[in-house]
Scaffold this motif. Structure first.
Motif, PDB file in Angstrom:
ATOM      1  N   ASN A   1       1.972   0.204   5.151  1.00 53.27           N
ATOM      2  CA  ASN A   1       2.447  -1.012   4.494  1.00 53.27           C
ATOM      3  C   ASN A   1       2.229  -0.906   2.979  1.00 53.27           C
ATOM      4  OD1 ASN A   1       3.222  -3.951   4.952  1.00 53.27           O
ATOM      5  ND2 ASN A   1       1.303  -4.227   3.853  1.00 53.27           N
ATOM      6  N   GLU A   2       1.005  -0.492   2.610  1.00 55.53           N
ATOM      7  CA  GLU A   2       0.609  -0.477   1.202  1.00 55.53           C
ATOM      8  C   GLU A   2       1.362   0.572   0.395  1.00 55.53           C
ATOM      9  OE1 GLU A   2      -1.239  -2.881   0.463  1.00 55.53           O
ATOM     10  OE2 GLU A   2      -2.055  -2.519  -1.534  1.00 55.53           O
TER      11      GLU A   2
ATOM     12  N   GLY B   1      -1.685   0.189  10.106  1.00 58.01           N
ATOM     13  CA  GLY B   1      -1.367  -1.114   9.537  1.00 58.01           C
ATOM     14  C   GLY B   1      -1.389  -1.087   8.016  1.00 58.01           C
ATOM     15  N   PHE B   2      -2.561  -0.840   7.449  1.00 59.29           N
ATOM     16  CA  PHE B   2      -2.729  -0.911   5.998  1.00 59.29           C
ATOM     17  C   PHE B   2      -1.929   0.165   5.251  1.00 59.29           C
ATOM     18  CE2 PHE B   2      -5.353   0.527   2.285  1.00 59.29           C
ATOM     19  CZ  PHE B   2      -5.061  -0.533   1.449  1.00 59.29           C
TER      20      PHE B   2
ATOM     21  N   LEU C   1      -6.212  -0.140  12.367  1.00 64.56           N
ATOM     22  CA  LEU C   1      -5.773  -1.109  11.354  1.00 64.56           C
ATOM     23  C   LEU C   1      -5.504  -0.399  10.020  1.00 64.56           C
ATOM     24  CD1 LEU C   1      -5.308  -3.958  10.203  1.00 64.56           C
ATOM     25  CD2 LEU C   1      -7.776  -4.207   9.968  1.00 64.56           C
TER      26      LEU C   1
ATOM     27  N   ARG D   1       3.994  -0.844  -1.830  1.00 65.94           N
ATOM     28  CA  ARG D   1       3.511  -1.563  -3.017  1.00 65.94           C
ATOM     29  C   ARG D   1       3.111  -0.570  -4.107  1.00 65.94           C
ATOM     30  NH1 ARG D   1       0.304  -5.285   0.947  1.00 65.94           N
ATOM     31  NH2 ARG D   1       1.526  -7.191   0.940  1.00 65.94           N
TER      32      ARG D   1
ATOM     33  N   LEU E   1      -5.939  -6.856   4.125  1.00 60.81           N
ATOM     34  CA  LEU E   1      -5.456  -5.506   3.811  1.00 60.81           C
ATOM     35  C   LEU E   1      -3.943  -5.379   3.921  1.00 60.81           C
ATOM     36  CD1 LEU E   1      -8.106  -3.244   5.593  1.00 60.81           C
ATOM     37  CD2 LEU E   1      -7.911  -3.705   3.143  1.00 60.81           C
ATOM     38  N   VAL E   2      -3.369  -5.928   4.983  1.00 62.36           N
ATOM     39  CA  VAL E   2      -1.928  -5.773   5.196  1.00 62.36           C
ATOM     40  C   VAL E   2      -1.163  -6.835   4.403  1.00 62.36           C
ATOM     41  CG1 VAL E   2      -0.070  -5.686   6.891  1.00 62.36           C
ATOM     42  CG2 VAL E   2      -2.323  -4.757   7.471  1.00 62.36           C
TER      43      VAL E   2
ATOM     44  N   TYR F   1     -10.323  -0.861  14.306  1.00 63.79           N
ATOM     45  CA  TYR F   1     -10.443  -0.881  12.846  1.00 63.79           C
ATOM     46  C   TYR F   1      -9.839   0.368  12.219  1.00 63.79           C
ATOM     47  CZ  TYR F   1     -13.206  -5.043  13.442  1.00 63.79           C
ATOM     48  OH  TYR F   1     -13.591  -6.322  13.775  1.00 63.79           O
TER      49      TYR F   1
ATOM     50  N   LEU G   1      -9.544  -9.104   8.472  1.00 63.73           N
ATOM     51  CA  LEU G   1      -9.343  -7.883   7.693  1.00 63.73           C
ATOM     52  C   LEU G   1      -7.855  -7.516   7.612  1.00 63.73           C
ATOM     53  CD1 LEU G   1     -11.507  -6.164   6.319  1.00 63.73           C
ATOM     54  CD2 LEU G   1     -11.372  -4.571   8.237  1.00 63.73           C
ATOM     55  N   SER G   2      -7.115  -7.754   8.691  1.00 65.67           N
ATOM     56  CA  SER G   2      -5.691  -7.410   8.675  1.00 65.67           C
ATOM     57  C   SER G   2      -4.944  -8.284   7.666  1.00 65.67           C
ATOM     58  CB  SER G   2      -5.077  -7.522  10.080  1.00 65.67           C
ATOM     59  OG  SER G   2      -4.646  -8.835  10.359  1.00 65.67           O
TER      60      SER G   2
END
Lengths: 246, 117
Positions: free
Chosen positions: B24-25, B20-21, B16, B28, A61-62, B13, A57-58
């Motif tokens: 970072n996103e 994490g997500f 994450l 973008r 997603l990342v 999770y 998943l990382s």
């Protein structure tokens, strides 16, 4: 004056559109680099006790190897969540100028914003370098498909490689892991050299290579941000001076 | 028992997504917004391209100078030498990325064998 000649479109050996992008990705040097990098990321996640679905998943997603390494090592070491988020975000700032330069190459007058969300999400250093190199040879209305194919191919390779690395964590010799760590920086350096065709690119390349380690050594905060801005400004100035001398 | 009652199951999770997500996103999606209405030939695009190039080679410079993990076993001069050898191979092979990456990686492996042996 006669009409301007029609634009020359050199056909790609692997075609255009989604399928062409998938094939371009599968035959790119970067596929080897991504597989190598993600084998080592998989081994790292295994050693620090993350479950396999979390690792997969990382990547989905990342989708940024440096950010994933920070995430895995920092969370694995029990760092404070806010600090981890900050470190991840600082390492991913480069994605902004990459997306800003990539998307205008993909757009047609009919392109809607939601059409470029997927190519933006798939943008990473490897995808950006290969897309900028190959897209000029792809017909404009087939470019979004091509970029998506390229990104999906690299991401698929990364996911499979990370699963392999996760499974082989105990069996990987230290020498191999170190060699894998050297693959990505060297591929970025060689590709930047290959893609540097004008003076501005060469100036930006040289400034980045020298300035970032110096700033990091002097413990300057946001070293990569200052490096990027200084490289961009120097490249712009070099281009202006060159144009003035012509 | 709900899954959310077990932090060891749900915790990583949620982390994450949150650390994490999302951080970072955001770059973008900011790029998607800023790229609206820009065309390929604009000066802002040329500037952004140079910024991205400098950041990418900046990452390379930092990784070579402040080598992570196992790479640190090779002294700094050896790491810079291996990179320089890669650039030389890249040039000799007619600007071949594959030749450059292969030569640099073999050189670093040789360096580790010398240091470790």
């Amino acid at each position: 004056m006669s009409d301007p000649p029609p634009p020359v479109v050199l056909p790609l050996p692997y075609g255009s559109g989604l399928f062409g992008g998938l094939r371009a990705g599968a035959t790119s040097v970067f596929m080897v680099v991504i597989v190598g990098s993600y084998v080592s990321i998989g081994a790292l996640a295994h050693d620090l006790g993350f479950p396999l679905p979390w690792l997969v998943l990382s990547s989905l997603l990342v989708w940024a190897a440096p950010a994933q390494v920070i995430l895995i090592t920092a969370l694995g070491a029990g760092a404070a969540p806010f600090e981890v988020a900050l470190a991840v975000s600082l390492s991913s700032m480069r994605l902004l100028p990459m997306v800003v330069t990539l998307l205008p190459m993909l757009k047609t007058p009919r392109t809607r914003t939601r059409d470029v969300i997927v190519p933006a999400h798939l943008t990473a250093i490897s995808v950006w370098i290969e897309a900028l190199r190959l897209l000029p040879k792809v017909p404009r209305d087939a470019r979004i498909g091509f970029a998506n194919g390229l990104g999906a191919c690299f991401m698929g390779g990364a996911v499979v490689a990370s699963i392999v690395g996760f499974g082989l964590a105990h069996a990987l010799p230290a020498l191999l892991v170190a060699a894998l760590l050297f693959l990505s920086p060297m591929s970025f350096l060689m590709s930047a050299l290959r893609n540097a065709r004008i003076t501005a690119d060469r100036v930006a390349l040289a400034v980045g290579l020298v300035l970032a380690p110096v700033l990091a050594w002097r413990a300057v905060d946001l070293d990569l941000l200052w490096t990027g801005l200084a490289g961009g400004a120097a490249a712009y100035a070099a281009q202006r001076i060159q144009a003035a001398l012509r | 028992m709900s899954a959310s009652g077990d932090p060891s199951l749900l915790g990583p999770y949620v982390l994450l997504i949150l650390v994490g997500f999302l951080p970072n996103e955001v770059w973008r999606m900011l790029g998607v917004v800023l790229a609206r209405g820009l065309n390929e030939e604009s000066e802002i695009i040329a500037f952004a391209r140079a910024v991205a190039t400098a950041i990418v080679t900046g990452v390379v410079g930092k990784l070579v100078v402040f080598a992570p993990g196992a790479l640190a076993g090779v002294p700094l001069a050896g790491r810079i030498g291996a990179a320089a050898l890669g650039v030389a191979a890249f040039r000799l092979a007619g600007r071949s990325v594959l030749a450059g990456v292969t030569a640099a990686t073999l050189a670093i492996v040789a360096g580790m064998l010398v240091v470790g042996g």
